[in-house]
Structure formats: C-alpha cells, structure tokens
Design a protein around this motif. Structure first.
Motif, PDB file in Angstrom:
ATOM      1  N   CYS A   1       8.236  12.851   5.535  1.00  0.00           N
ATOM      2  CA  CYS A   1       8.358  11.439   5.868  1.00  0.00           C
ATOM      3  C   CYS A   1       9.645  11.277   6.661  1.00  0.00           C
ATOM      4  O   CYS A   1      10.716  11.649   6.185  1.00  0.00           O
TER       5      CYS A   1
ATOM      6  N   GLY B   1       1.120   3.635  -3.125  1.00  0.00           N
ATOM      7  CA  GLY B   1       0.579   4.970  -2.865  1.00  0.00           C
ATOM      8  C   GLY B   1       1.565   6.044  -3.308  1.00  0.00           C
ATOM      9  O   GLY B   1       1.194   7.025  -3.965  1.00  0.00           O
ATOM     10  N   GLN B   2       2.851   5.834  -2.989  1.00  0.00           N
ATOM     11  CA  GLN B   2       3.869   6.818  -3.366  1.00  0.00           C
ATOM     12  C   GLN B   2       4.112   6.842  -4.870  1.00  0.00           C
ATOM     13  O   GLN B   2       4.385   7.891  -5.445  1.00  0.00           O
TER      14      GLN B   2
ATOM     15  N   ARG C   1       8.403  16.038   0.628  1.00  0.00           N
ATOM     16  CA  ARG C   1       7.814  15.793  -0.689  1.00  0.00           C
ATOM     17  C   ARG C   1       7.021  17.019  -1.124  1.00  0.00           C
ATOM     18  O   ARG C   1       6.182  17.519  -0.390  1.00  0.00           O
TER      19      ARG C   1
ATOM     20  N   LEU D   1       1.572   9.061  -6.768  1.00  0.00           N
ATOM     21  CA  LEU D   1       1.547  10.508  -6.542  1.00  0.00           C
ATOM     22  C   LEU D   1       2.040  11.329  -7.730  1.00  0.00           C
ATOM     23  O   LEU D   1       1.399  12.318  -8.089  1.00  0.00           O
TER      24      LEU D   1
ATOM     25  N   LEU E   1       0.832  -1.202   0.000  1.00  0.00           N
ATOM     26  CA  LEU E   1       0.000   0.000   0.000  1.00  0.00           C
ATOM     27  C   LEU E   1       0.865   1.249   0.000  1.00  0.00           C
ATOM     28  O   LEU E   1       0.675   2.156  -0.804  1.00  0.00           O
ATOM     29  N   SER E   2       1.842   1.313   0.918  1.00  0.00           N
ATOM     30  CA  SER E   2       2.619   2.549   1.007  1.00  0.00           C
ATOM     31  C   SER E   2       3.478   2.737  -0.245  1.00  0.00           C
ATOM     32  O   SER E   2       3.609   3.842  -0.766  1.00  0.00           O
TER      33      SER E   2
ATOM     34  N   ARG F   1      -4.358   9.019  -6.501  1.00  0.00           N
ATOM     35  CA  ARG F   1      -4.281   8.532  -5.133  1.00  0.00           C
ATOM     36  C   ARG F   1      -5.121   7.283  -4.998  1.00  0.00           C
ATOM     37  O   ARG F   1      -6.168   7.173  -5.622  1.00  0.00           O
ATOM     38  N   ILE F   2      -4.668   6.376  -4.154  1.00  0.00           N
ATOM     39  CA  ILE F   2      -5.460   5.176  -3.872  1.00  0.00           C
ATOM     40  C   ILE F   2      -6.584   5.587  -2.935  1.00  0.00           C
ATOM     41  O   ILE F   2      -6.345   6.120  -1.855  1.00  0.00           O
TER      42      ILE F   2
END
Lengths: 414, 414
Positions: B217, B26-27, B226, B30, B22-23, B35-36
């Motif tokens: 992050c 997700g990145q 970011r 971007l 997921l992470s 976006r999920i």
C-alpha cells in the motif's frame, strides 16, 4: 433516468485502495442532473455476471469500471458479450493502437494483450489515449431468454488516469444527449449548529416550497443541507438559509470555512495570525491549505507550554498561575500578545484540553477557550466550548470554532 | 463466511463525501481472515429495504453503515425491524444515555432524538460513546414469509469517529468468536522508498519463506507491506525488513511517523521545535496529534513571509535576498534560528513551493528544502526534494520528509 455503478476490483474490497471512483463519478453526473442511484463493488472475476444480470429492468444506464485489462481475472468484456449473446470480433483499429502502444514502450505484444482488441458486435469503441484497453459502449438490447432490455452499458477502465479522460470526453457527452433539462442542486454549509436544530428550523418551510428532496450531512463543527430543485426553488432556499441563519450560513459554493476566511481577509486586505495551544498548528495548517494564503498569513505560533505562552506571546506567568493555562483570561492574553508579536490585523488564540489526559472536574477534557483580538477592536472576545470527542476530532472542532469566530467578525466589516 | 457491506448515504453517491468505510472495514477484517465479498452503496431512505432483502440466503454477515440518526431519512432501524417482523421497544439504558448526552451539551431532547432509543426486540445494543445513536446487532432469524434465514446483522453509525471505536470494540470481537483461529497479519511501515523498490527487494524472500499473502500500500511518503502468516513467519518477515531497510523501516505496530518521533524524543528526554514555511503548521499539527506531545513540543513557528523568517527566526534579510526564500541556505538558517528561538534540542525547518503558483524553471512547484539542526550537532543537515503533486499532498509529503529526517537522527542516539 436511473444510473448504477459497478466497481470491480479485489483491492477495493480488501481495503488496500480507497474507491474514489464513486465520489468522482457522482460529482461528474451532477451538472447533467443525473445521480448514481446505486453502486456496488465486487471482486475481480466471475461475480460480474450476477451483478450485470441484476441491473436489467432496474437501471437505465450502468457504468462498469475495471476488468478490461489483459490478466486472467479481467473478464468484463467477455461476460457482457455472453450475457447479451453477442459474438466478440477483433477490431482492427484497436489492434493497431495496442500494437503501436506496446512497440513504443519496447514491450512484446502478448496473446493476453491482443484480447483487449476484441469487441462485442454492435458495441462502440471508446478510445483510451492513456492505456491499452479501450472502453466500450453497448446500447440497450433484448437480453436473450429473459424478455428484459439491457441498460445503456458503459464498460470503462479502472485506473483513474485512464477512466477520467474517457468519461469526460466520451461518456458525459453521450449521457447529456440522453437527458433533458434537469433539476439543480445546492449545498448550504452552516457552522456552529447541530443537525437537528437546522432540520427543525427549515425542513417544514423547504417542503412547503415544493422542494422535492432535502438531505443533511453532519461533519465536525459543520452541517450541510443539500437541496434539489428548479433554479427558482434553489434561489428561494438560499434566501431562507441566509434569513434563518444569518450568522451561521457561510457557503453555498462548497467552500471550506478556511477558504471563506482567507477570501474575506483578502477582500479586506487584512492579515491574521494565530496562537495555538491545544490545536497545535491545525488552524495554521487549514489556513495555509488555501492557495493564496500568503497574502493574509505572515506568521503564526504554536505555544504549547506555559513558558512558551509567556516568552513568545508575553502572557504573564502570574496570570497563568492564577487563572490556569486553560482559561478565559489566558486565551484573551494570548490573542492580545499574538496581535502584538505578529503585527497582524486579527489574532486568534486557542487553549484547551485535547485529552485523553489532563482534564479536571471544573475543566473536563474537551474544554476549549477561543479568543479573537483585532487591531483597534477593543477587548478581545472569548468563546468557551466543550467538545467531548477524541483528540483529532477535538482539534478539528476547536479549529472550526476559531475560524468561525473570525469569519463572523469579518462579515460585519465587508 | 460470506461478508457483505451496505453503505447508506446520499452524500456518498453524490460524491460530496468519499466512501472510506469500505477500505477501512476491509482492512479491519483481514486479521480475522475475513474479506468483504460485496459492497453496495445506496441513498438514504427507502432503498435499504431492497438491499437488506437481497442479502438473505447469500450473506452470512451483513454490516450496514448509516441511517441510524435522528432525521427523517434515517430509517435503517425501522426497516430492519419491519423486515424481520420485530416490534420496536424503547431501551431504558439507551434513552438515559441520549438524555444525558443532550443535557450535557445543553440541547433539548427532541422527539426525533428519542427515536434513537428504539430497539428491535431480540437485538443487542452496541453502545456508542461518541454519539447518540447506538449500533445494533441482530442475530440470524427466520425472515417472515420467505423460508430464508437472515444474516448476522450489524447496524452501525455512519460518522467514522463513531463507527471506528464501535467496530474495534464490539463488532470485531463478535466476528472473531464466529470464525476459527486465523493467520496473523503484520503491517511493515517504511519511509523514503517507493513501492516498487520495496517489492523488488523483499518479495522473492517473503515468498520463499512460504508467506501465503503479501500486499503493498503506497501512501504519501510511505509504503506499507502487509504480510499474513504464522507467528514464526511474521517474526522472520520482521527480521527481514529490519535487516533490508535498517534506516527506512519504522514501525510494525501501525504507528504514524509522528508517533514514532514523539516516542523516541520522550525516551531521550529531548524537545523538538519546528519552523514551517510551505507546510504552514502541518508538522506541528501532526506532532501534537500524538497524546503526550506536550512532553516533547514546547513551541513551534509558522514563518510564511520573508519578514517573519527574519523577525522570528533571525534569518538575515540579505541571505534571503541573495539565495531566495526557497533555498538550502535559508532552510539551514531557519533551523539554526529556530533552535535558538525555542531552546529545543532539535529544530526542523521547511521552505518550499506548495503551488499552484510560485514556481520557476530553476525551482519548480513541488521543490522543498528540509533542514535539521540539533544542539551541539554542528552544521545543520539539509535535504532537497521535489514532490510534483497537488498542494495538500505536497504538504503531507514534505511533513513526512521532515519527520523522517529527525527520526533517522534520533534512532542513532538511542
């Protein structure tokens, strides 16, 4: 009993935070014989409405993380109350806690913070010693206008340092009271085999034992067989594994290969050293990840260049010139030289081509020789492997082969 | 465009594997401005049927990970074909790939493995250079018996080393073609600062530039800022970072610290060696993760025991006895000794207490001394840190401090 998990948090979907709630909660449920049957991750805000509705009639227990805080997108509490037609009432105990918590930190008690003291009628408060927002337990009840019953609902805070103590102290005891005696689980870890080979060898027998569920998980250089069953079935499955794969089966206690190796060395009172070329320190890194490694590791060497292999380990330059740095002969000489340079009881040596560059037709990228020499153990043994994977996975698989080579020698000495 | 992610894998729900898909995904979304919107995790097996059905009419794109392999609980391919009423047809190209892949590894081509060559009619094959099971892209079509349209479906392998290249090379370009021009994204990597320090110094200025979205992050020993924006905004943000944090800002190209260090050394034509105690090989492992490391690393040493520090690096036993193995003096002597033993241009040395045992009141668990000696560079510099975290994170943070110490010296030499 069917358990579901709802994680709220936009940062989880954006990927700025890895969702560790699922794996942590999944592991906490196992001793109760419970499993999370489904997990969903949704953004902060209104989507929680739909996610909660979906669980009615499908789940017996629903854990929700996040959305209990003071900001405007924290609406789990309000949406739950609305869904079940429950009025929100200020809880005097919670309000006193929040007031004291904020005062202690010299922060003002905002209207937003006070909202955290509102509790749906009939819900139980789960105290939060690590933060302001309490958790809530809402017992099953009729969902207005649907003819369905709601699940046992646990609304929990998102930050791990608030979530974990609340789950351990207040959620698990409530769940334990709901479940009867349960099936156990055991993971069998095997090295040096492929997933298909393992499945073909044991799945039929395991199914024949009446084992209700078998799962497989392939990692770099490792296969895990997961079995559920009664204590008798688990014991029989372990005997099957040990009998079918006497050399490859290395743990039923979820140990990493390096933990097993350090444990065996400690039991034997022996030392290991390593001379690494292509793995560049990974074998040493893995060994020293194990607490207590200092009782079995004294020194190790990364000899990346040919000159380093000669100067540090005494590998003759002529041997490297004749056979190549990546060869059975050089690996063996590195292991013998490492044994001498370290004074250890065992020395592992690795030389190979991690890539992406450096391959030839005879020795393609992914080729690795792994050698093991032991004090008084005669000629070193050398294994040859081909791991055609990207650089970091190659290093991992090569380190796995080296640790496993040593493990196989040590189990014959115990 | 609404994106959803379905992760299949019993091991994720049981908690034996952390779901990093997921992470990571997700990145990756971007930079496309995607976006999920929802992620669900379900066990291997039949539940995928219901999870797929739910997405029709709600999602435009659905990514599914896992369930494409050869074992009996891998049924994503079959369930998708059944749901959409598509016959499964053997793909000659995939079959040839699997046959060659297995033959190369000397493994037989089982019936189970052959199943991976079956492709639903109308689906596109996404080649999998890192494994046997290909991914599949199934374009939107009418779902039989529902009057609904299916989403763009991407069926992807579960193992990260197979998933990641497939997503980067084959999924992202297809998604990019579906979306219009998007804002750019840049990650600024900083070492040696905390998240709050960074945010306090730059957030106001970035917002003032009209940057529409800023994210932070925090990793072990690293902060990533970011930033989304137009090419002009990104260039201005990069100037701001370089100006505000000249020593700490080390990459806007998502390089790891070790990549930057190896790159700087290669540019200077210089060599580095390392003498590791508490990090036990991790610094060497990180340096040798970088392709081409052999041009800057010749040899390194793990000197775990005091005797090893004396015998390998020439640290006087009296010095260790007088100052302690974990001390400024021992770290400096290790670096000087490592410089001499390796002939390198720079030598890093680390000595500390990784824990869980071994701490004292004066030197608690988490204490580490990091030293750097350079040829003709005079006295070694030594930094002292306290990382109060568990063993593996401690090793990571200590290695980060060492690499950053060297990086700061190298940038002054370029």
């Amino acid at each position: 009993m069917r358990l579901e998990l709802i994680n709220t948090g936009t940062e989880l979907l954006l990927g700025s935070t890895v969702n560790t709630h699922l794996s942590w909660l999944g592991q906490e449920m196992l001793p109760l014989g419970l499993r999370i049957g489904r997990q969903v991750c949704i953004p902060d805000g209104d989507v929680i409405r739909e996610a909660l509705r979906e669980t009615a009639g499908r789940a017996d227990v629903v854990l929700v993380t996040g959305g209990l805080g003071p900001t405007s997108d924290d609406i789990t509490r309000e949406v739950t109350a609305e869904w079940l037609g429950l009025p929100l009432e200020e809880d005097a105990g919670v309000k006193a806690w929040i007031t004291a918590y904020m005062a202690e930190r010299g922060r003002p008690l905002s209207e937003a913070a006070k909202r955290q003291a509102m509790v749906p009628r009939g819900a139980e408060v789960l105290a939060n010693p690590a933060g302001t927002a309490p958790g809530l337990y809402v017992p099953p009840m009729a969902v207005p206008g649907t003819g369905m019953k709601s699940p046992h609902l646990f609304l929990l805070p998102g930050p791990p340092r608030e979530l974990k103590p609340m789950v351990r102290d207040q959620v698990l005891p409530r769940l334990a009271a709901m479940v009867g005696p349960a099936l156990g689980m055991r993971n069998f870890h095997l090295a040096g085999l492929g997933e298909t080979q393992v499945a073909e060898a044991v799945e039929g027998v395991l199914t024949g034992m009446g084992i209700p569920e078998i799962g497989y998980c392939a990692r770099a250089g490792e296969v895990i067989v997961r079995v559920f069953g009664t204590p008798e079935q688990l014991a029989a499955a372990e005997m099957l594994m040990a009998g079918t794969f006497p050399a490859q089966f290395f743990s039923s206690k979820d140990e990493e290969l390096e933990q097993v190796v350090v444990g065996l060395l400690a039991k034997l009172g022996q030392w290991v050293s390593v001379a690494e070329s292509c793995t560049g320190g990974l074998v040493a890194h893995r060994l020293t990840n194990v607490p207590g490694a200092s009782a079995v590791v004294d020194r190790t060497f990364v000899t990346y260049a040919n000159r380093a292999k000669s100067e540090v380990l005494g590998v003759p330059a002529e041997l490297i010139a004749a056979c190549g740095a990546v060869s059975r002969e050089t690996a063996a000489a590195m292991a013998v030289g490492c044994l001498a340079a370290s004074g250890a009881d065992h020395a592992l040596a690795l030389t190979g081509i991690a890539g992406p560059g450096g391959g030839t037709e005879a020795k393609p990228v992914g080729t690795v020789f792994v050698a093991l020499a032991s004090k008084g153990g005669g000629e070193p043994v050398v294994g040859q492997h081909l791991f055609r994977v990207e650089r970091e996975t190659f290093k991992r698989m090569a380190s796995q082969a080296a640790l496993d080579l040593l493990r196989r020698r040590l189990i014959r000495m115990i």
